[in-house]
Enzyme design. Structure first.
Site, PDB file in Angstrom:
ATOM      1  N   ASP A  24      53.645  30.316  18.142  1.00 25.89           N
ATOM      2  CA  ASP A  24      52.365  30.575  17.488  1.00 25.89           C
ATOM      3  C   ASP A  24      51.538  29.291  17.352  1.00 25.89           C
ATOM      4  OD1 ASP A  24      50.441  32.124  16.317  1.00 25.89           O
ATOM      5  OD2 ASP A  24      51.390  32.204  14.343  1.00 25.89           O
ATOM      6  N   HIS A  41      46.333  28.778  25.344  1.00 26.51           N
ATOM      7  CA  HIS A  41      47.460  29.554  25.867  1.00 26.51           C
ATOM      8  C   HIS A  41      48.054  28.868  27.098  1.00 26.51           C
ATOM      9  CE1 HIS A  41      46.872  32.664  22.989  1.00 26.51           C
ATOM     10  NE2 HIS A  41      45.712  33.082  23.464  1.00 26.51           N
ATOM     11  N   LEU A 135      71.810  31.004  31.372  1.00 26.29           N
ATOM     12  CA  LEU A 135      70.985  31.330  30.198  1.00 26.29           C
ATOM     13  C   LEU A 135      70.393  32.735  30.296  1.00 26.29           C
ATOM     14  CD1 LEU A 135      69.274  30.412  27.643  1.00 26.29           C
ATOM     15  CD2 LEU A 135      67.524  29.707  29.295  1.00 26.29           C
TER      16      LEU A 135
END
Ligand code: IPE
Ligand code: IPE
Ligand code: MG
Length: 246
Positions: A24, A41, A135
């Site tokens: 955020d 972004h 992962l």
């Protein structure tokens, strides 16, 4: 493999198995830097690359990233379009390296409501990396925690209707198996950047005993130092799971 550089004192033997991140602060970062929100972004995806790579290098088992919520459709059309474009760019530019690193990609959320190009890129990424054993990288796109719970309930109800399951046989495990994160451990550490202290509908079930860390830094400024500090903070916590301390 050479030992990865650590930017805070962390014990690689006691890593959180599953880390969640609510990325955020892109909008505020853009504002601070007098840039358009789309640039915020874009800067955010740079931070993202580094965190994914490092999680794989230090041996985190699962990493779940909140990229786009079901509520984020309520932003302006221009911002939603910019985010959708970034999602596409990200998968096109990263997929080869992620696959090479043995990363397994899973999308959390409802892909059916996404534009076709994005939907196809996400499905391809999941298929291409589906057999990888490194992962587990979960990217939440058009994701809502409540919607995920309702979907799990629907899937269970269908099994009951088909005669494959009785309501008395419902268990937490059977429920968890119908979430997007089926087969993965619960979230141990949940990080939310930018100083906001809320879940915003992210991984409601999986966070039931997570430790929360809220660094004030805005997501595009979140770096490996910050990341390792969050892990160090986690390692300093006492997790009791309801038990009495001896
Ligand atoms: C988070 O950054 C990214 C997404 C929600 C997609 P924001 O865009 O929410 O940044 P702020 O909260 O406005 O600073
Ligand atoms: C949560 O951030 C969603 C993502 C980071 C993708 P928001 O910025 O959308 O959440 P609120 O609106 O502050 O709760
Ligand atoms: Mg925000």
């Amino acid at each position: 493999m050479s030992t990865p550089t650590l930017y805070a004192p962390i014990d690689l033997q006691r890593l959180p198995k599953h880390v969640g991140i609510i990325m955020d602060g892109n909008g505020r970062w853009a504002k601070q830097n007098k840039l358009k929100v789309a640039m915020g972004h874009r800067a955010g995806t740079e931070a993202l690359r580094e965190i994914i790579r490092n999680s794989s290098d230090i041996g985190i088992q699962a990493l779940s990233l909140y990229a786009f919520s079901t509520e984020n459709w309520n932003r302006s059309q221009a911002e939603v379009e910019a985010l959708m474009q970034l999602i596409l760019d990200f998968f096109h530019s990263e997929i080869d390296e992620l696959d090479e690193k043995n990363v397994r990609i899973t999308i959390l959320g409802d892909k059916s409501a996404l534009p076709e190009k994005q939907r196809e890129a996400l499905i391809q990424a999941e298929e291409r990396t589906g057999k990888n054993t490194g992962l587990k990288l979960n990217i939440a796109i058009n994701y809502g925690g409540r919607a995920e719970l309702v979907r799990a309930a629907q899937l269970l109800a269908q099994d009951v209707k088909a005669g494959a399951l009785s309501p008395e046989a419902f268990t937490e495990e059977l429920f968890a198996d119908r979430l997007y994160t089926a087969g993965m451990p619960d979230v141990d550490l949940m990080i939310r950047t930018s100083g906001e202290m809320r879940l915003s509908n992210f991984m409601l079930w999986q966070c039931s005993y997570a430790e929360f860390v809220f660094p004030t830094v805005l997501w595009p400024d979140f770096d490996l130092r910050q990341y390792h500090q969050c892990i160090a903070e986690f390692q300093g916590r006492k997790r009791r799971f309801g038990k009495r301390e001896e």
